[in-house]
Design a protein around this motif. Sequence first.
Motif, mmCIF file in Angstrom:
data_model
loop_
_atom_site.group_PDB
_atom_site.id
_atom_site.type_symbol
_atom_site.label_atom_id
_atom_site.label_comp_id
_atom_site.label_asym_id
_atom_site.label_seq_id
_atom_site.Cartn_x
_atom_site.Cartn_y
_atom_site.Cartn_z
ATOM 1 N N ILE A 136 81.062 74.099 57.505
ATOM 2 C CA ILE A 136 81.130 73.505 58.968
ATOM 3 C C ILE A 136 80.289 72.540 59.092
ATOM 4 C CG2 ILE A 136 81.733 73.976 61.431
ATOM 5 C CD1 ILE A 136 82.443 76.702 60.586
ATOM 6 N N GLY A 137 80.532 71.292 59.778
ATOM 7 C CA GLY A 137 79.721 70.321 59.954
ATOM 8 C C GLY A 137 80.156 69.233 60.768
ATOM 9 N N ALA A 138 79.377 68.595 61.759
ATOM 10 C CA ALA A 138 79.368 67.581 62.455
ATOM 11 C C ALA A 138 80.087 66.358 61.607
ATOM 12 C CB ALA A 138 78.290 67.176 63.162
ATOM 13 N N VAL A 139 81.136 65.544 62.228
ATOM 14 C CA VAL A 139 81.412 64.580 61.815
ATOM 15 C C VAL A 139 80.315 63.593 61.914
ATOM 16 C CG1 VAL A 139 83.207 62.437 62.095
ATOM 17 C CG2 VAL A 139 83.745 64.763 62.503
ATOM 18 N N GLU A 140 79.946 62.675 60.663
ATOM 19 C CA GLU A 140 78.905 61.571 60.550
ATOM 20 C C GLU A 140 79.404 60.533 60.362
ATOM 21 O OE1 GLU A 140 76.051 62.668 60.372
ATOM 22 O OE2 GLU A 140 76.310 64.908 60.560
ATOM 23 N N PRO A 141 78.757 59.283 60.920
ATOM 24 C CA PRO A 141 79.196 58.098 60.860
ATOM 25 C C PRO A 141 79.733 57.479 59.390
ATOM 26 C CG PRO A 141 77.064 58.136 61.873
ATOM 27 C CD PRO A 141 77.089 59.550 61.269
ATOM 28 N N ARG A 142 79.465 57.953 58.665
ATOM 29 C CA ARG A 142 80.198 57.397 57.290
ATOM 30 C C ARG A 142 81.538 58.208 57.049
ATOM 31 N NH1 ARG A 142 76.172 61.332 55.830
ATOM 32 N NH2 ARG A 142 76.968 63.350 55.203
ATOM 33 N N ASP A 143 81.865 59.146 58.237
ATOM 34 C CA ASP A 143 83.332 59.718 57.895
ATOM 35 C C ASP A 143 84.341 58.870 58.670
ATOM 36 O OD1 ASP A 143 82.597 62.141 56.646
ATOM 37 O OD2 ASP A 143 81.865 63.011 58.483
#
Length: 242
Positions: A136-143
């Motif tokens: 589980i993780g945060a959505v990053e700019p690259r996503d």
Amino acid sequence: MARYDHLQLVRLPERFERRKHGGGSPPPDRDLAAHSTRLETELDAAIATQQRRRKAEFVDPSLILRVHMSGQLLEEQWEQLGLTVLSSDLDRSLVLFASTDEMQEFRRRLAVWKAGIPEGKKAPSYNGFIATIESIGAVEPRDRIGVRFREDGFTESSDFEDNTPYLVDLELWDLGERRLRERKLEQTEAYIKARDGEVLDRYIGPSITMARIRVSGALLKTLIAISVRQSRWPALGCQAHF
């Protein structure tokens, strides 16, 4: 005045078919304590990351997560928790939206699963769901960088040059009501114009909201770093020229 072709939209077919009934590989064997502790730690870290980002301008309270699964995506299971599935990717990951940070029902199921195998059962409760969550993780700019940019080698926000203009089709994640999407698009356009960007075209359909914009690389980096509520923000899906 320069003329621009009207925004032409191409919708990609759904990448994964939702599976409502059984099938698929059995869930992997997990160390209950270790796996549940790791998922709790990852969830807390993702929430903390998003809370820090809310200190930036133009960010509404919400929670957007990226979850990787080991087998089926189990979209219906996440929806039962009150989350909205925003997208699914070929790497077996989901982007999920929650209106609050609490994730209470998910944490409850995680605790029940961690408690072990109930009497008379062969596996912990919710095993087919919890055991298949890889991370589980945060959505990053690259996503938020879309396919056409990635095909041209733009995979990180740092790949955009600050002083170079880019012509971009920006798509807002769709959470339903048209009036909410219209309001978010208006806020987005105002944000862009106030920072010397251009809004060249827009489209609001039954399930898609897009704007064609011309912005500097510096502003584009800011846009793909922002997380906002009630929007698919931003999936930079269609590169035209720059």
